[in-house]
Design an enzyme around this catalytic site. Sequence first.
Site, PDB file in Angstrom:
ATOM      1  CE  LYS A 168      -2.553  -6.377  -4.038  1.00 17.69           C
ATOM      2  NZ  LYS A 168      -3.581  -5.996  -4.618  1.00 17.69           N
ATOM      3  CB  CYS A 221      -1.741   0.636  -8.417  1.00 17.79           C
ATOM      4  SG  CYS A 221      -2.116   2.018  -8.003  1.00 17.79           S
ATOM      5  CD  GLN A 268       3.211  -3.683  -5.957  1.00 17.97           C
ATOM      6  OE1 GLN A 268       2.927  -2.406  -5.783  1.00 17.97           O
ATOM      7  NE2 GLN A 268       2.391  -4.500  -5.768  1.00 17.97           N
ATOM      8  NE  ARG A 306      -9.566  -1.032   1.159  1.00 19.29           N
ATOM      9  CZ  ARG A 306     -10.630  -1.117   0.644  1.00 19.29           C
ATOM     10  NH1 ARG A 306     -11.540  -0.101   0.827  1.00 19.29           N
ATOM     11  NH2 ARG A 306     -11.169  -2.313  -0.094  1.00 19.29           N
ATOM     12  CG  MET A 358      -1.868  -1.307   1.414  1.00 16.88           C
ATOM     13  SD  MET A 358      -2.865  -0.964   2.926  1.00 16.88           S
ATOM     14  CE  MET A 358      -1.833  -1.652   4.107  1.00 16.88           C
ATOM     15  CG  ASN A 380      -5.679  -8.194  -1.842  1.00 21.95           C
ATOM     16  OD1 ASN A 380      -5.678  -7.190  -2.695  1.00 21.95           O
ATOM     17  ND2 ASN A 380      -5.864  -7.974  -0.615  1.00 21.95           N
TER      18      ASN A 380
END
Length: 343
Positions: free
Chosen positions: A139, A100, A70, A225, A17, A200
């Site tokens: 991801k 993202c 990442q 989160r 994140m 996820n």
Amino acid sequence: MQIGPYVLKNRLIVAPMAGVTDRPFRMLCKKLGAGMAVSEMITANKALWTTPKTLRRANHEGEVEPIVVQIAGGDAQMLADAARLNVEHGAQIIDINMGCPAKKVCNVAAGSALLRDLDNVGRILEAVVKAVDVPVTLKTRTGWSQDVKTALQVARMAEDAGIAALALHGRTREDMYRGAAEYDTIAAVKQAVRMPLIANGDIDSPQKAKYVLDYTGADAIMIGRAAQGRPWIFREIQHYLDTGELLPPPRIAEISAIMQAHLAELYDFYGEYSGSRIARKHIAWYTKGLRGSNEFRQAMYQLETTAEQQQAVAHYFDSLARHSDRLQYVADSSTSAEADALA
């Protein structure tokens, strides 16, 4: 759960994140039960490799293995170069960001914007895997939109390219973080590939973690989160998976100590000025839903020094402890927007 040569202690992974999963946060989550934590995304743009932000994001000093970095970008060669550089600087696993949804990332044809160009996806996967001798993971999301779902195609491409594990968020880019994550696509992908699959999206409790693992058949879950201000969620989930029982709410004294130690790490990592400002959003997340937290936060936001912040936090948790030995939550809808504004 195994990724390449690395056998994780459990199936619980901290999601990358931006502005959150810095070194202090990753180390804290690992200490409190996470089996792996992924860094904030590091740009593949060479012009930004030596900026203070990028250098700080690439700082893994003292971090528990495996060290996962990442990388984000839209050009296969640039991503391959970024992978090599980060391996030279200590990365043990490279993760490619194709999930993202942020506009500033998608506007440069990176993140989930790549899902509109599967030819480029293939070039990137192949280039990065060939560039390094460490495991490469991916991801991504279920697709660009509800009409353009590409998860199965991308998963098969990833497996063919030698990707070591796939993390799949149960939303499209169009969904952003709205609505509920769906797990049918994750379950379908699990059936279609042999590589480890990490589920996820919306995993915010021990019960939800078990449900998602059971429903999708995923090898692991990734939590983002829900760990903000609650890094102990990993030990809560692991205890529930092991025993079928919920842990009691943590003691206020323990959380106060955890929070103070986290703040000290942030101040040391970022320095006095930036550390105090970055700490604000974490304090907001930690206190979300607690007695009198809105009034406390409004006063805390006005403090300018790290010493004042730590003193205010200590006094606030002391006041909570006068009412209860353990954390007790009440409704508090304002905190998320406040913390997001501070991010």
